[in-house]
Motif scaffolding. Structure first.
Motif, PDB file in Angstrom:
ATOM      1  N   UNK A 118       5.817  10.207  -9.569  1.00 29.82           N
ATOM      2  CA  UNK A 118       5.029  11.243  -8.694  1.00 29.82           C
ATOM      3  C   UNK A 118       3.641  11.663  -9.438  1.00 29.82           C
ATOM      4  N   UNK A 119       2.455  11.527  -8.585  1.00 27.54           N
ATOM      5  CA  UNK A 119       1.327  12.425  -8.982  1.00 27.54           C
ATOM      6  C   UNK A 119       1.182  13.672  -8.596  1.00 27.54           C
ATOM      7  N   UNK A 120       0.528  14.555  -9.274  1.00 28.76           N
ATOM      8  CA  UNK A 120       0.077  16.037  -8.807  1.00 28.76           C
ATOM      9  C   UNK A 120      -0.494  15.782  -7.541  1.00 28.76           C
ATOM     10  N   UNK A 121      -0.476  16.861  -6.465  1.00 31.08           N
ATOM     11  CA  UNK A 121      -1.080  16.745  -5.250  1.00 31.08           C
ATOM     12  C   UNK A 121      -2.497  16.818  -5.218  1.00 31.08           C
ATOM     13  N   UNK A 122      -3.076  17.220  -6.377  1.00 33.50           N
ATOM     14  CA  UNK A 122      -4.517  17.170  -6.315  1.00 33.50           C
ATOM     15  C   UNK A 122      -5.119  15.916  -7.024  1.00 33.50           C
ATOM     16  N   UNK A 123      -4.008  14.957  -7.368  1.00 36.03           N
ATOM     17  CA  UNK A 123      -4.525  13.663  -7.807  1.00 36.03           C
ATOM     18  C   UNK A 123      -3.496  12.629  -7.240  1.00 36.03           C
ATOM     19  N   UNK A 124      -3.523  12.269  -6.090  1.00 37.67           N
ATOM     20  CA  UNK A 124      -2.570  11.542  -5.325  1.00 37.67           C
ATOM     21  C   UNK A 124      -2.654  10.021  -5.684  1.00 37.67           C
ATOM     22  N   UNK A 125      -3.728   9.510  -6.123  1.00 30.75           N
ATOM     23  CA  UNK A 125      -3.842   8.066  -6.533  1.00 30.75           C
ATOM     24  C   UNK A 125      -3.323   7.569  -7.737  1.00 30.75           C
ATOM     25  N   UNK A 126      -2.401   6.524  -7.560  1.00 33.42           N
ATOM     26  CA  UNK A 126      -1.569   6.234  -8.518  1.00 33.42           C
ATOM     27  C   UNK A 126      -2.360   4.902  -9.125  1.00 33.42           C
ATOM     28  N   UNK A 127      -2.572   5.152 -10.409  1.00 34.62           N
ATOM     29  CA  UNK A 127      -3.214   4.084 -11.455  1.00 34.62           C
ATOM     30  C   UNK A 127      -1.999   3.430 -12.299  1.00 34.62           C
ATOM     31  N   UNK A 128      -1.901   2.017 -12.318  1.00 35.26           N
ATOM     32  CA  UNK A 128      -1.177   1.306 -13.066  1.00 35.26           C
ATOM     33  C   UNK A 128      -1.651   0.463 -13.909  1.00 35.26           C
ATOM     34  N   UNK A 129      -1.515   0.646 -15.231  1.00 33.25           N
ATOM     35  CA  UNK A 129      -2.172  -0.234 -16.338  1.00 33.25           C
ATOM     36  C   UNK A 129      -1.277  -1.564 -16.622  1.00 33.25           C
ATOM     37  N   UNK A 130       0.048  -1.416 -16.130  1.00 30.46           N
ATOM     38  CA  UNK A 130       0.876  -2.682 -16.617  1.00 30.46           C
ATOM     39  C   UNK A 130       0.833  -3.713 -15.446  1.00 30.46           C
ATOM     40  N   UNK A 131      -0.219  -4.595 -15.474  1.00 34.04           N
ATOM     41  CA  UNK A 131      -0.319  -5.487 -14.375  1.00 34.04           C
ATOM     42  C   UNK A 131       0.247  -6.705 -14.879  1.00 34.04           C
ATOM     43  N   UNK A 132       0.543  -7.622 -13.989  1.00 33.49           N
ATOM     44  CA  UNK A 132       0.993  -8.924 -14.306  1.00 33.49           C
ATOM     45  C   UNK A 132       0.040  -9.821 -13.998  1.00 33.49           C
ATOM     46  N   UNK A 133      -1.050  -9.545 -13.610  1.00 36.54           N
ATOM     47  CA  UNK A 133      -2.372 -10.437 -12.963  1.00 36.54           C
ATOM     48  C   UNK A 133      -3.248 -10.383 -14.467  1.00 36.54           C
ATOM     49  N   UNK A 134      -3.139  -9.565 -15.234  1.00 39.91           N
ATOM     50  CA  UNK A 134      -3.799  -9.583 -16.588  1.00 39.91           C
ATOM     51  C   UNK A 134      -5.061  -8.566 -16.386  1.00 39.91           C
ATOM     52  N   UNK A 135      -5.336  -8.025 -15.241  1.00 40.18           N
ATOM     53  CA  UNK A 135      -6.275  -7.064 -14.964  1.00 40.18           C
ATOM     54  C   UNK A 135      -5.919  -5.723 -15.970  1.00 40.18           C
ATOM     55  N   UNK A 136      -7.016  -4.959 -16.048  1.00 41.54           N
ATOM     56  CA  UNK A 136      -6.940  -3.824 -16.769  1.00 41.54           C
ATOM     57  C   UNK A 136      -6.101  -2.859 -15.978  1.00 41.54           C
ATOM     58  N   UNK A 137      -6.364  -2.472 -14.738  1.00 44.41           N
ATOM     59  CA  UNK A 137      -5.632  -1.512 -14.028  1.00 44.41           C
ATOM     60  C   UNK A 137      -5.711  -1.715 -12.542  1.00 44.41           C
ATOM     61  N   UNK A 138      -4.719  -1.363 -11.864  1.00 44.38           N
ATOM     62  CA  UNK A 138      -5.008  -1.323 -10.428  1.00 44.38           C
ATOM     63  C   UNK A 138      -4.461  -0.097  -9.899  1.00 44.38           C
ATOM     64  N   UNK A 139      -5.154   0.523  -8.945  1.00 43.41           N
ATOM     65  CA  UNK A 139      -4.860   1.963  -8.335  1.00 43.41           C
ATOM     66  C   UNK A 139      -4.349   1.733  -6.857  1.00 43.41           C
ATOM     67  N   UNK A 140      -3.418   2.440  -6.710  1.00 45.11           N
ATOM     68  CA  UNK A 140      -2.527   2.426  -5.300  1.00 45.11           C
ATOM     69  C   UNK A 140      -2.979   3.879  -4.503  1.00 45.11           C
ATOM     70  N   UNK A 141      -3.504   3.984  -3.254  1.00 41.83           N
ATOM     71  CA  UNK A 141      -3.873   5.236  -2.246  1.00 41.83           C
ATOM     72  C   UNK A 141      -2.478   5.260  -1.650  1.00 41.83           C
ATOM     73  N   UNK A 142      -2.204   6.753  -1.309  1.00 42.52           N
ATOM     74  CA  UNK A 142      -1.145   7.035  -0.383  1.00 42.52           C
ATOM     75  C   UNK A 142      -1.275   6.173   1.090  1.00 42.52           C
ATOM     76  N   UNK A 143      -0.185   5.649   1.366  1.00 42.88           N
ATOM     77  CA  UNK A 143       0.147   4.613   2.645  1.00 42.88           C
ATOM     78  C   UNK A 143      -0.096   3.306   2.067  1.00 42.88           C
ATOM     79  N   UNK A 144      -0.377   3.034   1.202  1.00 41.90           N
ATOM     80  CA  UNK A 144      -0.656   1.494   0.874  1.00 41.90           C
ATOM     81  C   UNK A 144       0.646   0.716   0.623  1.00 41.90           C
ATOM     82  N   UNK A 145       0.675  -0.277   0.796  1.00 44.41           N
ATOM     83  CA  UNK A 145       1.915  -1.337   1.032  1.00 44.41           C
ATOM     84  C   UNK A 145       3.133  -0.801  -0.364  1.00 44.41           C
ATOM     85  N   UNK A 146       2.313  -0.683  -1.545  1.00 43.46           N
ATOM     86  CA  UNK A 146       3.228  -0.556  -2.821  1.00 43.46           C
ATOM     87  C   UNK A 146       3.149   0.695  -3.501  1.00 43.46           C
ATOM     88  N   UNK A 147       2.598   1.679  -2.724  1.00 44.27           N
ATOM     89  CA  UNK A 147       2.458   2.890  -3.302  1.00 44.27           C
ATOM     90  C   UNK A 147       3.705   3.691  -3.517  1.00 44.27           C
TER      91      UNK A 147
END
Length: 104
Positions: free
Chosen positions: A50-79
């Protein structure tokens, strides 16, 4: 000296210490951080899922694609399946930290 059984910030190489085995920390020359590293955007997660309600967008730095970071917004498929490593108030803030939006 350090005796941490987990990740050790006191050890000069910032590696895992061996349980019960103390190592002498050695002095390292201090590094000057770039301004972008000093004022990192976002906040730590509230808990593992869970993220704080003031900061609901989840950043994930453990990516399998080799990218630095992917962020997920509420309502997104993988949120709901994403364990955040950093939380952001806005998409712009996530992009500023080097993340790109999830494609789903």
């Amino acid at each position: 000296m350090c005796g941490d059984t987990g990740h050790c910030s006191a050890c000069p190489d910032n590696q895992y210490c061996l349980a019960g085995e103390l190592r002498q920390a050695q002095a390292q020359p201090s590094e000057t951080k770039r301004p972008s590293e000093q004022a990192r955007s976002g906040v730590p997660p509230k808990d593992a899922w869970t993220c704080p309600t003031t900061h609901p967008i989840k950043g994930n730095f453990t990516t399998y694609s080799g990218e630095r970071c992917i962020y997920h917004v509420p309502g997104g498929q993988f949120y709901g399946k994403t364990k955040p490593e950093r939380c952001y108030a806005t998409e712009a803030e996530a992009r500023q930290d080097g993340c790109r939006r999830s494609k789903r």
